[in-house]
Design an enzyme around this catalytic site. Structure first.
Site, PDB file in Angstrom:
ATOM      1  N   GLU A 169      -6.727  -3.023  -3.993  1.00 27.83           N
ATOM      2  CA  GLU A 169      -8.175  -2.811  -3.476  1.00 27.83           C
ATOM      3  C   GLU A 169      -8.598  -1.825  -4.660  1.00 27.83           C
ATOM      4  OE1 GLU A 169     -10.795  -4.347   0.174  1.00 27.83           O
ATOM      5  OE2 GLU A 169      -9.005  -2.717   0.136  1.00 27.83           O
ATOM      6  N   GLU A 179      -8.159   5.357  -4.743  1.00 26.13           N
ATOM      7  CA  GLU A 179      -6.394   5.810  -3.759  1.00 26.13           C
ATOM      8  C   GLU A 179      -5.533   5.781  -5.012  1.00 26.13           C
ATOM      9  OE1 GLU A 179      -7.205   5.107   0.652  1.00 26.13           O
ATOM     10  OE2 GLU A 179      -7.593   3.384  -0.104  1.00 26.13           O
ATOM     11  N   ASP A 229       0.650  -1.886  -0.529  1.00 22.40           N
ATOM     12  CA  ASP A 229       0.009   0.067   0.125  1.00 22.40           C
ATOM     13  C   ASP A 229       0.709   1.342   0.324  1.00 22.40           C
ATOM     14  OD1 ASP A 229      -2.133  -1.975   0.203  1.00 22.40           O
ATOM     15  OD2 ASP A 229      -2.917  -1.517   2.078  1.00 22.40           O
TER      16      ASP A 229
END
Length: 681
Positions: A490, A494, A414
Site C-alpha cells: 500500500e 513508508e 509490514d
C-alpha cells in the site's frame, strides 16, 4: 561487507501463528532463514495452490501439475486485474502419487525451482523468462491439457518443436532438447516417454517475427538468477544458464529506464514484447544486466534549507510540540503506532537542529530514551521484539500469539514499515547521543537486518532483503498470508522511509556500506513508486478508463491494481494521497519530484476534502504536496488545521512548507537528486 545478521538477536520465542515451512521447502533449506514476502510466496502457504505472477505468465501448482496462463487484463475505473485461465496444464502421465505436493528445491533473488517429485519434473521459474523451462528428470510420458480447444499441434521436421494453436487465439510453441512424439485430441496433448528439457512459450500477438526470436533463443535456458550490489545506485543481474547460445529475457518499463547500455553487453529487442499489468515486457538478450539509478542524497535536514525569516514560527511550534511530549501518556502498544510516535518526536530534534533551536533537544532526547529503550531491552511489558527461528526473523510479543495483532507483524506483514519508524528514531537518537548509540548498536543492527540483510550465508539469522523484490525493484508487504492476487504493498512512502532510515542509521554510526545500500534501495523504491503507483494524466500504462479516474494506486498487488485501501474506500482520496506521502521527510521531496504530477494529484484530491468527516491529519498531507507548487496557499490552510496525523506535527508541516521554493515551474521535475552531480555537470 554484507549487511548480515549481527551477533545480537532478540530473545527467542515460539510463535503459535506461523505456518510450517517444511510442507513445501526441501529439507536442506529448512536450517536457513526463509523468504516471507517473495514473488513465489503463495507456493509455500496453505495448500500451495494459489497462483503467482512469474512474468510474463501466471503460474499455478496443484496436484502434481503446473498450470500456465498468459493473462489478459480486466479494466474498470476502480481496479485492474489479470485474469487467470488454465491455458496449459503440464503433468506426468501414470503418476503413482498424483496428490503429492510440490517441493521448493532452491530459490534466489530472481528465480525459484519447483519440483514435482512424484512426476520427475523440475520447473525453473525465472522472473522475466518468455519460456517456462521443465527438466524431465527420468523417462516419463507427459500430458499437456487446456480448457480451450486445440486447433493444431504440428511438429517441425525433427520433432524438436511443436506449434500449438488454441481456439482462444493463442499460439504456444513447445521446444524439446531431443525428438519428442506428441499426439493430441481436442483438449489434451500426450507424449511418448521422454527424458530432457522441454521449453514452452506463448507467442506474443501470434506474431511470426516473434516466433523467429523464440526459435533463435530456445536452446539457452536460465536455471537461477541473482542481483549483486556492485556499487551505490547500481544493481547487476547475473543469470546462471545452460544449453547453448545467448540468453533471452524480458525487461519491464523500469528495467528499460535504468538499463545501462554503456556497462551491459546486452541487446534490446524493441519489437519483441509481451503484455502485462506492469507494462510491456521487452526482450533483452544477455545473461548480465547493469541497472543504474540516479543518485539520491540521504540528508538529515531539508535539501534546500529553511528560510531564515520563517524560523521563529517553526520555533514557536517546536516549543509547544516538545512541551507536549509525554512518554508516560502513550496509550498504544502497537509496534506500528508506537513507531510512528517515536519517529514523530525524532523529527522534532532534527527540525530543532535545522533552525538552530537546540534548547529543546535535551527534552526530546529524554523522551526518545524513555520510549525506545524498553523495546530494545525487552522491558516494555505490553509488547516487544522477539526472534523466531522457524522462518528466521523478528516478531512482536503480541504478533507471536495473534496473527492479526500489530497489522500481521507476527506473520511477517509490514516489517519494513514498522521497523522503519523505529530505525528513524534510533538513528536520530544515536546522532544526538553517540554514547547511547554505541550502547544500543547491536539491537539497532538486529532490527535493521530483519528486513535489510544482504547475506546469502547459511549461518545468517534473517532472510535476504525480506521485503524487497529485486526483479520488480520495490517492496512487498503481505507476509505469510495467502492472497489470490499475490503479494501487495500500500504505502510506498513508508517503504522509502524504511531504507532511508537505515541509511540515516549508517550516517549516525559512520557505516558507509549501510548508507550506500539504504540510499540505493530508497532510490529504487522511489523509481518504482513513480512508475507504478503514481498515475499521471495521459499515461498509457493502465489504460484509459483506470487512468481517467485515478491519480494514485491504492493497493498495488502482483496481479491487481486497486483504488481502494485496506482501511478506506476509493472515494476517500485524501487517504489514498496521504498513505503515499507519510511520513513527511527530506526525502519526500525526491519521491514527489515531478511538480506537474503533484499538481494533478492534489487537484484530483481536493474535492474529497469537502466530504463530511474528513480527518484533519489527512488534510495535512494534501497541503504538504500543495506546498510544492503553492507555498502561500498551503501555509494558510496548514495554519488553520486543528489536528495532525499521529506521526506528524505542526512543526513538521511548517518545516516542510518553509523549506519549499517560493516559486516553482511545472516543468521542474526536481532533477537535483544529488548536489554533487548537480554542480559537477
Amino acid at each position: 561487507m554484507a549487511l548480515s545478521s549481527q551477533p545480537f538477536i532478540f530473545p527467542g520465542t515460539q510463535s503459535t501463528v506461523l505456518p510450517d515451512p517444511s510442507a513445501f521447502f526441501a529439507p536442506h533449506l529448512l536450517s536457513n532463514p526463509l523468504p516471507t514476502n517473495s514473488f513465489f510466496q503463495n507456493f509455500v502457504l496453505k495448500n500451495g495452490d494459489q497462483p503467482e505472477f512469474i512474468h510474463p505468465y501466471i503460474v499455478k501448482s496443484s496436484l502434481s501439475s503446473l498450470t500456465l496462463c498468459y493473462p489478459s487484463q480486466f479494466h474498470n475505473p476502480a481496479f485492474i486485474y489479470q485474469t487467470f485461465i488454465a491455458d496449459l496444464t503440464i503433468r506426468a502421465l501414470n503418476n503413482p502419487n498424483p496428490n503429492a505436493p510440490h517441493v521448493i528445491s532452491s530459490f534466489d533473488d530472481l528465480s525459484v525451482t519447483l519440483d514435482l517429485p512424484s512426476s520427475n519434473l523440475r520447473f525453473f521459474l525465472v522472473k522475466g523468462s518468455p519460456f517456462i523451462t521443465c527438466s524431465v528428470i527420468e523417462n516419463v510420458a507427459i500430458s499437456i491439457s487446456t480448457i480451450h480447444a486445440i486447433l493444431q499441434c504440428s511438429p517441425n521436421g525433427n520433432r524438436t518443436k511443436y506449434t500449438i494453436k488454441l481456439n482462444n487465439g493463442q499460439t504456444w510453441v513447445l521446444y524439446a532438447s531431443s525428438p519428442i512424439d506428441l499426439s493430441n485430441d481436442v483438449s489434451s496433448i500426450t507424449s511418448g516417454v521422454f527424458l530432457g528439457i522441454i521449453r514452452i512459450a506463448c507467442l506474443p500477438n501470434s506474431d511470426q517475427t516473434s516466433e523467429a526470436v523464440l526459435d533463435r533463443f530456445s536452446s539457452c535456458y536460465p536455471t537461477s538468477g541473482n542481483a549483486v550490489f556492485k556499487q551505490p545506485f547500481c544493481v547487476e543481474y547475473k543469470w546462471e544458464k545452460k544449453g547453448w547460445g545467448d540468453l533471452l529475457m524480458l525487461a519491464h518499463p523500469l528495467h528499460l529506464q535504468l538499463l545501462s547500455a554503456a556497462d551491459s553487453s546486452v541487446t534490446v529487442l524493441e519489437g519483441f514484447k509481451y503484455n502485462s499489468i506492469d507494462g510491456e515486457l521487452v526482450g533483452v538478450v544477455g545473461d548480465s544486466w547493469i541497472l543504474k539509478s540516479d543518485p539520491v542524497s540521504v540528508t538529515w535536514h531539508s535539501i534546500k534549507g529553511v528560510k531564515e525569516e520563517a524560523c521563529l514560527e517553526i520555533i514557536d511550534s517546536l516549543n509547544k510540540d516538545v512541551a507536549a511530549l509525554d512518554s508516560k501518556g502513550i496509550s498504544t502498544t502497537s509496534s506500528y503506532f508506537f513507531g510512528k510516535l517515536i519517529a514523530r518526536a525524532a523529527r522534532l530534534a532534527l527540525i530543532a537542529e535545522e533552525v538552530c533551536h537546540l534548547d529543546v533537544i535535551p527534552a526530546i532526547r529524554k523522551f526518545l530514551k524513555d520510549t525506545v529503550e524498553p523495546w530494545l531491552e525487552g522491558t516494555f511489558q505490553a509488547n516487544g521484539f522477539f526472534y523466531e527461528s522457524k522462518w528466521g526473523g523478528i516478531v512482536t510479543k503480541q504478533g507471536a500469539l495473534d496473527s492479526g495483532a500489530d497489522f500481521g507483524f507476527g506473520v511477517y506483514n509490514d516489517h519494513h514499515f514498522h521497523i522503519g519508524h523505529f530505525l528513524y528514531a534510533i538513528a536520530v537518537l544515536a546522532k544526538i547521543d553517540p554514547i547511547w548509540g554505541r550502547k544500543y548498536k547491536p539491537q539497532a543492527y538486529a532490527l535493521m537486518a530483519d528486513f535489510m540483510n544482504l547475506s546469502r550465508r547459511s549461518n545468517s539469522k534473517y532472510a535476504r532483503l525480506r521485503c524487497f523484490d529485486l526483479w520488480k525493484l520495490h517492496s512487498w508487504a503481505g507476509g505469510l498470508t495467502e492472497f489470490a492476487d499475490g503479494r501487495n504493498q500500500e504505502s510506498t512512502s513508508e517503504a522509502v522511509n524504511a531504507y532511508y532510515s537505515a541509511a540515516l542509521m549508517g550516517l549516525a554510526y559512520g557505516d558507509t556500506h549501510l548508507v550506500a545500500i539504504g540510499s540505493t534501495l530508497s532510490a529504487l523504491e522511489i523509481h518504482s513508486a513513480q512508475t507504478w503507483w503514481h498515475v499521471k494524466e495521459g499515461s498509457t500504462l493502465y489504460g484509459e478508463e483506470f487512468t481517467k479516474h485515478n491519480r494514485v494506486v491504492g493497493v498495488l498487488w502482483s496481479n491487481k491494481r486497486d483504488s481502494g485501501l485496506w482501511f478506506a474506500p476509493p472515494e476517500w482520496k485524501e487517504c489514498r494521497l496521504g498513505i503515499q506521502v507519510l511520513p513527511i521527510l527530506p526525502i519526500t521531496e525526491l519521491l514527489f519530484s515531478d511538480v506537474q504530477f503533484v499538481k494533478q494529484l492534489v487537484e484530483w484530491t481536493l474535492p474529497a476534502l469537502a466530504r463530511e468527516g474528513v480527518g484533519e491529519g489527512w488534510k495535512g498531507f494534501v497541503y504538504t504536496l500543495e506546498a510544492i507548487y503553492d507555498k502561500v496557499g498551503a501555509l494558510n490552510k496548514t495554519r488553520s488545521l486543528t489536528g495532525f496525523d499521529d506521526g506528524n506535527s505542526l512543526s513538521n508541516l511548517l518545516w516542510w512548507i518553509h523549506s519549499r521554493d517560493d516559486e516553482v515551474g511545472e516543468s521542474d521535475r526536481g532533477s537535483k537528486f544529488c548536489w554533487f552531480r548537480h554542480y559537477s555537470h
